[in-house]
Design an enzyme around this catalytic site. Structure first.
Site, PDB file in Angstrom:
ATOM      1  N   THR A 189       0.812  -1.217   0.000  1.00  0.00           N
ATOM      2  CA  THR A 189       0.000   0.000   0.000  1.00  0.00           C
ATOM      3  C   THR A 189       0.844   1.264   0.000  1.00  0.00           C
ATOM      4  OG1 THR A 189      -0.176  -0.155   2.408  1.00  0.00           O
ATOM      5  CG2 THR A 189      -1.951  -1.125   1.116  1.00  0.00           C
ATOM      6  N   CYS A 190       2.068   1.159   0.521  1.00  0.00           N
ATOM      7  CA  CYS A 190       2.920   2.351   0.556  1.00  0.00           C
ATOM      8  C   CYS A 190       3.306   2.803  -0.847  1.00  0.00           C
ATOM      9  CB  CYS A 190       4.170   2.094   1.395  1.00  0.00           C
ATOM     10  SG  CYS A 190       5.191   0.731   0.798  1.00  0.00           S
TER      11      CYS A 190
END
Length: 695
Positions: free
Chosen positions: A662-663
């Site tokens: 997700t980063c």
């Protein structure tokens, strides 16, 4: 405009069109915005004043000065007579254009009175009250005897001075005060004072008129310059702007006009032509000042998407002015199990300059070792996401859910820690940092709390979100037909502090003042004010201080509460798969023509809207797309070919699940053997809550 000319009943049905209404239809294109607005104002002013005075609708006694001025002024008789006479002139002017209309009797009693008011013995030409008037409608002679009057539309020379400015100001203030304590049932269902159709026509005229007060056309010489010393003009502008804002706020919370109603195309064209001016050009100073006033006071005349672009441009210009912003900044070490405590300790004392720079995050694992990886912005995005999820959790006692599940500050946050005010300021700074960096977070905030961030005030109708039971009781009190004093209420509220009931006075000596039929409106207003404004004032002010470290108040005051929520959490609209596909990168061996990628987009196309949002949340940590589309998602959405060292046959690939980072907004996808297998594995991953690198 036409339907608004006839005062309405208090019912929901619109009043039957009068001859004035019908005749004016044929001349509406000739009437200028001010002529229309004045006509509307005078025909509705008296019923508004009656409501303010006879129904005790003023929330604060000191505001009675306004109505006292209107009626006790030495010029009051002259003003009323003059206004009514001019309205009769306009009536005759309109009806003279249609013989059929002029022959029919007026359908409205008030207009019937106007048609016979000021006959030949009291016409404007013979009335001593009109001899020195600074305004003119048509020719200087009586409209009933002058043929030229019927062939030209009314003209107004100075709309901010004299009687006409006074009636507009009185009308605007009266209705504005009524709206303060008008609940939704009165506004939408009973349609008190004005029907929704009338409000639509009224706001259509008013928005154009108010815009002209901020940006006069080159051909219109009726308004003073921007930096005018005309006090009456400035006050009139403030009054009508406030009323227009109130009507827009009602619509943004519960629509009663068609989509796009508030947009004035000329505003967009004007702002685009101005280009915000050039600093080296002294002639652009006035242009920039006017643009700033429009964006501050009537920004809703511009489309939402354009305001979002302006907001992002403000931030981009500031970021570009900071040398080496990407390379300079704070290094923050955070233990994943203590994400709030470590973030607060490392960032709470940061200056505005430090917060504008990049913050590089190093996560510490349970063994006290730094996790592998270099933060290029993705780890900070993960930090913001997890920090917001932790700090706004009701179990953390800083925020509570409202009746509809939206978050607002806990009035009893002091129970948690003495540091609670500093922690609210810190959280405001974190939400501001997310906006500053363009990071979307799943943070549903209560509408009345968003109002505080925007520097707005909350009123009775906002109470339904916080406490629907109290709201229902207050509305019942407003409509109570008996003697309210028998209920034994006074101007106090009982507050729960540390498990004990504490009585607090809404006004000085409130415990000794009974609620009566005469002061019930004030009691309702004060009770709603306490719950929505006073009770969370300290926490809201602290949050706003932190939020304003990076986000200037004027930047977000271009938006309504719902629009600010969209800025924080993304677009409420469904996911545009074509836009998503057009702005997706591929890596690890994938490209747009790879068989697995073709199957992926077919699967996404076939997903339900909820499944598509779940996929987006799985990859980016936020279920909503960016407001301006996936071109503004940073980092860009990427699908990466995931391989495993133990793969010895193509069939083995089907044993693995998709994973995500997700980063980086990364979807790591194995090259599945079939579309059916891809769909099965992908849906399982996103619905099971699988997250970072699960396989």
């Amino acid at each position: 405009m036409d339907k608004y000319l006839a005062p309405s009943s208090t019912g929901s049905a619109a009043a039957e069109p009068s001859p004035l209404t019908t005749a004016t239809n044929s001349r509406s294109s000739d009437l200028q915005p001010f002529d229309q607005l004045f006509t509307q104002s005078i025909l509705s002013l008296f019923r508004l004043m009656e409501a303010v005075i006879l129904q005790n609708r003023l929330p604060d006694a000191k505001n009675s000065i306004i109505t006292s001025f209107v009626f006790s002024s030495p010029f009051a008789i002259r003003r009323v007579w003059s206004l009514l006479s001019r309205t009769r002139e306009l009536y005759e002017l309109a009806t003279s254009s249609s013989s059929a209309s002029s022959a029919a009797p007026p359908a409205n009693p008030f207009l019937a009175g106007l048609s016979s008011f000021g006959s030949s013995s009291s016409s404007s030409s013979s009335s001593p009250f009109l001899s020195s008037s600074p305004f003119s409608f048509g020719s200087s002679s009586s409209s009933s005897s002058s043929s030229s009057s019927s062939s030209s539309s009314p003209s107004i020379t100075s709309p901010y001075e004299g009687d006409l400015g006074a009636v507009l100001m009185s009308w605007g203030q009266c209705y504005s005060y009524i709206l303060l304590t008008m609940d939704d049932e009165e506004f939408f269902k009973e349609q008190n004072h004005f029907t929704l159709v009338e409000l639509q026509h009224m706001s259509e005229v008013m928005k154009k008129f108010v815009f002209r007060m901020y940006w006069p056309s080159q051909s219109a010489g009726t308004f003073p310059p921007l930096r005018s010393q005309h006090i009456k003009f400035r006050v009139l502008c403030e009054v009508l702007t406030k009323l227009l804002q109130q009507l827009y706020d009602r619509d943004s919370r519960r629509p009663y006009v068609p989509a796009g109603h508030w947009i004035v195309q000329e505003v967009y064209q004007t702002l685009m032509k101005s280009g915000r001016g050039h600093q080296e050009d002294p002639a652009s100073d006035i242009t920039n000042a006017r643009v700033a006033l429009i964006l501050k006071n009537i920004p809703f005349l511009l489309p939402f998407q354009e305001r979002v672009k302006i907001f992002r441009r403000y931030i981009s210009e500031e970021q570009e002015s900071i040398p080496n912003r990407v390379y300079l900044g704070t290094k923050l070490r955070v233990r994943r199990d203590y994400i709030f405590e470590d973030s607060y300790a490392g960032l709470a004392s940061s200056t505005a300059e430090q917060m504008r720079n990049r913050i590089r995050v190093v996560f510490i694992n349970s063994e006290g070792m730094a996790e592998a990886g270099v933060d290029g912005g993705g780890l900070f995005k993960d930090l913001i996401t997890d920090l917001v999820k932790t700090a706004f959790d009701p179990r953390y006692a800083l925020f509570l859910p409202s009746a509809d599940g939206l978050m607002y500050p806990n009035p009893s946050s002091l129970v948690r820690t003495d540091e609670h005010i500093n922690q609210f300021e810190f959280l405001g700074m974190i939400v501001g940092k997310a906006l500053y960096e363009g990071i979307l977070v799943e943070l549903p905030l209560a509408n009345f709390f968003l109002s505080k961030i925007l520097g707005k005030y909350n009123y009775v109708h906002d109470l339904v979100s916080l406490d629907p039971v109290l709201y229902k009781n207050l509305i019942s009190l407003k409509k109570y037909v008996g003697d309210i004093e028998d209920l034994g209420l006074n101007f106090t509220v009982v507050e729960n502090e540390l498990g004990e009931g504490v009585v607090k006075e809404l006004i000085p000596n409130g415990k000794d003042i009974s609620v009566t039929n005469e002061n019930k409106i004030r009691y309702i207003y004060l009770m709603a004010n306490y719950r929505l404004n006073t009770q969370i004032r300290v926490q809201s002010e602290a949050f706003l201080r932190g939020f304003s470290v990076l986000i200037k108040p004027d930047w977000v005051r271009m938006f309504s509460q719902d629009e600010l929520q969209f800025l924080i959490s993304g677009s409420p609209a469904g996911i545009d798969v074509n836009d998503m596909r057009a702005h997706t990168n591929y890596s690890g061996g994938f490209d747009a023509n790879h068989p697995t990628i073709k199957m992926l987009w077919e699967v996404i196309d076939e997903m339900s809207p909820d499944e598509q949002q779940a996929l987006l949340k799985f990859v980016t940590s936020c279920s909503r797309p960016p407001l301006l589309g996936f071109a503004f998602l940073h980092p860009m959405f990427c699908v990466h070919l995931s391989r495993h060292d133990d793969e010895d046959a193509s069939a083995d690939v089907d044993e693995y699940l998709p994973t995500s980072s997700t980063c980086l907004n990364f979807l790591k996808l194995p090259p599945y053997s079939s579309k059916k297998m891809l769909k099965e594995k992908l849906l399982y991953a996103i619905k099971s809550g699988a997250g970072f690198d699960l396989s």
